[in-house]
Motif scaffolding. Structure first.
Motif, PDB file in Angstrom:
ATOM      1  N   PRO A   1       0.828  -1.211   0.000  1.00 50.95           N
ATOM      2  CA  PRO A   1       0.000   0.000   0.000  1.00 50.95           C
ATOM      3  C   PRO A   1       0.865   1.265   0.000  1.00 50.95           C
ATOM      4  CG  PRO A   1      -0.813  -1.571   1.623  1.00 50.95           C
ATOM      5  CD  PRO A   1       0.519  -2.088   1.133  1.00 50.95           C
ATOM      6  N   ALA A   2       0.498   2.221  -0.882  1.00 50.94           N
ATOM      7  CA  ALA A   2       1.214   3.485  -0.997  1.00 50.94           C
ATOM      8  C   ALA A   2       0.214   4.557  -1.424  1.00 50.94           C
ATOM      9  CB  ALA A   2       2.357   3.363  -1.995  1.00 50.94           C
ATOM     10  N   GLY A   3      -0.498   5.133  -0.472  1.00 52.36           N
ATOM     11  CA  GLY A   3      -1.515   6.132  -0.788  1.00 52.36           C
ATOM     12  C   GLY A   3      -2.624   5.519  -1.612  1.00 52.36           C
ATOM     13  N   ASP A   4      -2.987   6.183  -2.725  1.00 51.36           N
ATOM     14  CA  ASP A   4      -4.048   5.675  -3.602  1.00 51.36           C
ATOM     15  C   ASP A   4      -3.505   4.695  -4.645  1.00 51.36           C
ATOM     16  OD1 ASP A   4      -2.650   7.467  -5.156  1.00 51.36           O
ATOM     17  OD2 ASP A   4      -4.420   8.563  -5.855  1.00 51.36           O
ATOM     18  N   HIS A   5      -2.292   4.229  -4.446  1.00 51.29           N
ATOM     19  CA  HIS A   5      -1.628   3.274  -5.335  1.00 51.29           C
ATOM     20  C   HIS A   5      -1.151   2.063  -4.531  1.00 51.29           C
ATOM     21  CE1 HIS A   5      -1.705   6.418  -8.299  1.00 51.29           C
ATOM     22  NE2 HIS A   5      -0.974   5.713  -9.149  1.00 51.29           N
ATOM     23  N   ARG A   6      -0.645   1.101  -5.273  1.00 53.28           N
ATOM     24  CA  ARG A   6       0.109   0.003  -4.687  1.00 53.28           C
ATOM     25  C   ARG A   6       1.448  -0.009  -5.400  1.00 53.28           C
ATOM     26  NH1 ARG A   6      -3.438   0.596  -1.790  1.00 53.28           N
ATOM     27  NH2 ARG A   6      -4.844  -0.918  -0.845  1.00 53.28           N
ATOM     28  N   LEU A   7       2.500  -0.199  -4.631  1.00 57.02           N
ATOM     29  CA  LEU A   7       3.821  -0.404  -5.192  1.00 57.02           C
ATOM     30  C   LEU A   7       3.947  -1.905  -5.413  1.00 57.02           C
ATOM     31  CD1 LEU A   7       6.586   0.710  -5.979  1.00 57.02           C
ATOM     32  CD2 LEU A   7       7.304   0.316  -3.629  1.00 57.02           C
ATOM     33  N   VAL A   8       4.073  -2.307  -6.660  1.00 58.86           N
ATOM     34  CA  VAL A   8       4.152  -3.722  -6.996  1.00 58.86           C
ATOM     35  C   VAL A   8       5.618  -4.090  -7.182  1.00 58.86           C
ATOM     36  CG1 VAL A   8       3.464  -5.506  -8.636  1.00 58.86           C
ATOM     37  CG2 VAL A   8       1.889  -3.618  -8.105  1.00 58.86           C
ATOM     38  N   LEU A   9       6.057  -5.102  -6.440  1.00 60.88           N
ATOM     39  CA  LEU A   9       7.391  -5.679  -6.620  1.00 60.88           C
ATOM     40  C   LEU A   9       7.217  -6.979  -7.380  1.00 60.88           C
ATOM     41  CD1 LEU A   9       8.999  -5.208  -3.091  1.00 60.88           C
ATOM     42  CD2 LEU A   9       9.489  -3.928  -5.179  1.00 60.88           C
ATOM     43  N   ALA A  10       8.033  -7.181  -8.410  1.00 63.37           N
ATOM     44  CA  ALA A  10       7.877  -8.361  -9.244  1.00 63.37           C
ATOM     45  C   ALA A  10       9.241  -8.889  -9.668  1.00 63.37           C
ATOM     46  CB  ALA A  10       7.026  -8.022 -10.466  1.00 63.37           C
ATOM     47  N   GLU A  11       9.333 -10.221  -9.737  1.00 59.33           N
ATOM     48  CA  GLU A  11      10.577 -10.884 -10.114  1.00 59.33           C
ATOM     49  C   GLU A  11      10.500 -11.370 -11.553  1.00 59.33           C
ATOM     50  OE1 GLU A  11      13.456 -14.610  -8.825  1.00 59.33           O
ATOM     51  OE2 GLU A  11      11.727 -14.107  -7.574  1.00 59.33           O
ATOM     52  N   ALA A  12      11.481 -10.991 -12.370  1.00 57.52           N
ATOM     53  CA  ALA A  12      11.521 -11.407 -13.773  1.00 57.52           C
ATOM     54  C   ALA A  12      11.755 -12.910 -13.866  1.00 57.52           C
ATOM     55  CB  ALA A  12      12.613 -10.656 -14.521  1.00 57.52           C
ATOM     56  N   VAL A  13      10.901 -13.587 -14.660  1.00 58.94           N
ATOM     57  CA  VAL A  13      11.054 -15.026 -14.874  1.00 58.94           C
ATOM     58  C   VAL A  13      11.295 -15.348 -16.349  1.00 58.94           C
ATOM     59  CG1 VAL A  13       9.719 -15.648 -12.825  1.00 58.94           C
ATOM     60  CG2 VAL A  13       8.549 -15.418 -15.035  1.00 58.94           C
ATOM     61  N   ALA A  14      11.018 -14.395 -17.244  1.00 62.26           N
ATOM     62  CA  ALA A  14      11.293 -14.537 -18.674  1.00 62.26           C
ATOM     63  C   ALA A  14      11.446 -13.122 -19.226  1.00 62.26           C
ATOM     64  CB  ALA A  14      10.141 -15.258 -19.379  1.00 62.26           C
ATOM     65  N   LEU A  15      12.300 -12.956 -20.253  1.00 64.85           N
ATOM     66  CA  LEU A  15      12.511 -11.622 -20.801  1.00 64.85           C
ATOM     67  C   LEU A  15      13.125 -11.686 -22.178  1.00 64.85           C
ATOM     68  CD1 LEU A  15      15.835 -10.916 -20.386  1.00 64.85           C
ATOM     69  CD2 LEU A  15      15.038 -10.929 -18.036  1.00 64.85           C
ATOM     70  N   ASP A  16      12.986 -10.566 -22.895  1.00 69.77           N
ATOM     71  CA  ASP A  16      13.609 -10.406 -24.205  1.00 69.77           C
ATOM     72  C   ASP A  16      14.019  -8.941 -24.357  1.00 69.77           C
ATOM     73  OD1 ASP A  16      14.457 -10.249 -26.806  1.00 69.77           O
ATOM     74  OD2 ASP A  16      12.617 -11.015 -27.677  1.00 69.77           O
ATOM     75  N   PRO A  17      15.324  -8.662 -24.253  1.00 68.88           N
ATOM     76  CA  PRO A  17      15.804  -7.274 -24.333  1.00 68.88           C
ATOM     77  C   PRO A  17      16.388  -6.888 -25.683  1.00 68.88           C
ATOM     78  CG  PRO A  17      17.516  -8.639 -23.435  1.00 68.88           C
ATOM     79  CD  PRO A  17      16.351  -9.567 -23.769  1.00 68.88           C
ATOM     80  N   THR A  18      16.130  -7.635 -26.729  1.00 68.32           N
ATOM     81  CA  THR A  18      16.958  -7.525 -27.922  1.00 68.32           C
ATOM     82  C   THR A  18      16.454  -6.634 -29.043  1.00 68.32           C
ATOM     83  OG1 THR A  18      15.952  -9.519 -28.827  1.00 68.32           O
ATOM     84  CG2 THR A  18      17.966  -9.797 -27.526  1.00 68.32           C
ATOM     85  N   SER A  19      15.289  -6.041 -28.963  1.00 66.22           N
ATOM     86  CA  SER A  19      14.801  -5.224 -30.073  1.00 66.22           C
ATOM     87  C   SER A  19      15.585  -3.915 -30.169  1.00 66.22           C
ATOM     88  CB  SER A  19      13.314  -4.921 -29.893  1.00 66.22           C
ATOM     89  OG  SER A  19      12.570  -6.100 -29.987  1.00 66.22           O
ATOM     90  N   PRO A  20      15.953  -3.506 -31.389  1.00 67.88           N
ATOM     91  CA  PRO A  20      16.688  -2.253 -31.550  1.00 67.88           C
ATOM     92  C   PRO A  20      15.756  -1.053 -31.430  1.00 67.88           C
ATOM     93  CG  PRO A  20      16.243  -3.220 -33.679  1.00 67.88           C
ATOM     94  CD  PRO A  20      15.730  -4.203 -32.653  1.00 67.88           C
ATOM     95  N   GLY A  21      16.317   0.074 -31.141  1.00 65.52           N
ATOM     96  CA  GLY A  21      15.537   1.302 -31.099  1.00 65.52           C
ATOM     97  C   GLY A  21      15.874   2.155 -29.906  1.00 65.52           C
TER      98      GLY A  21
END
Length: 152
Positions: free
Chosen positions: A117-137
């Motif tokens: 809980p963080a005011g009118d928001h939630r701070l979401v913590l998440a752990e990466a389990v799959a990813l793709d960082p390779t697109s150019p730009g």
């Protein structure tokens, strides 16, 4: 005044996605940040009044998409209230059923570790389990209330 101060802070633009009983949901976020490398954790803020929150509040996995400078309209679509965010958007189901947007600079599928809980928001913590960082730009930025390109 608080918002005026943060309008001076340039931030990268991401789209967060999740899937639930009603189908895919998503929203534009400028609050995504790296938290730790080991384990690979990130955080983002999510408004509890948003239409995506009921699904996000229950989702075990989320998608985090880093947008390129060519994706201003995509960012605007996922930021717009009441928009059909997935109707005209090219996407596919990814690992753990998470909606993955096509054409982004990078994406991660993350397991939600905590919703703080963080005011009118939630701070979401998440752990990466799959990813793709390779697109150019180059990344899309948000500054002074609008989307901008990175200049060198």
């Amino acid at each position: 005044m608080f918002r005026a101060v943060f309008r001076q802070h340039a931030a990268g633009v991401a789209v967060i996605t999740a899937t639930g009983d009603e189908g895919p949901v998503g929203f534009t976020a400028t609050s995504v940040g790296s938290v730790a490398a080991e384990p690979p954790l990130l955080s983002f803020g999510a408004g509890t009044g948003s239409s995506s929150w009921p699904t996000l509040a229950r989702a075990e996995y989320v998608g985090v998409h880093i947008l390129g400078e060519h994706q201003q309209e995509l960012a605007a679509t996922f930021a717009r209230k009441g928009a059909d965010r997935f109707g005209g958007t090219s996407w596919r189901p990814g690992p753990h059923g998470v909606p993955l947007l096509d054409g982004v600079l990078a994406w991660l599928v993350c397991r939600v570790a905590a919703r703080i809980p963080a005011g009118d928001h939630r701070l979401v913590l998440a752990e990466a389990v799959a990813l793709d960082p390779t697109s150019p730009g180059r990344p899309l930025l948000y500054h002074q209330g609008g989307f901008n390109a990175l200049r060198h």
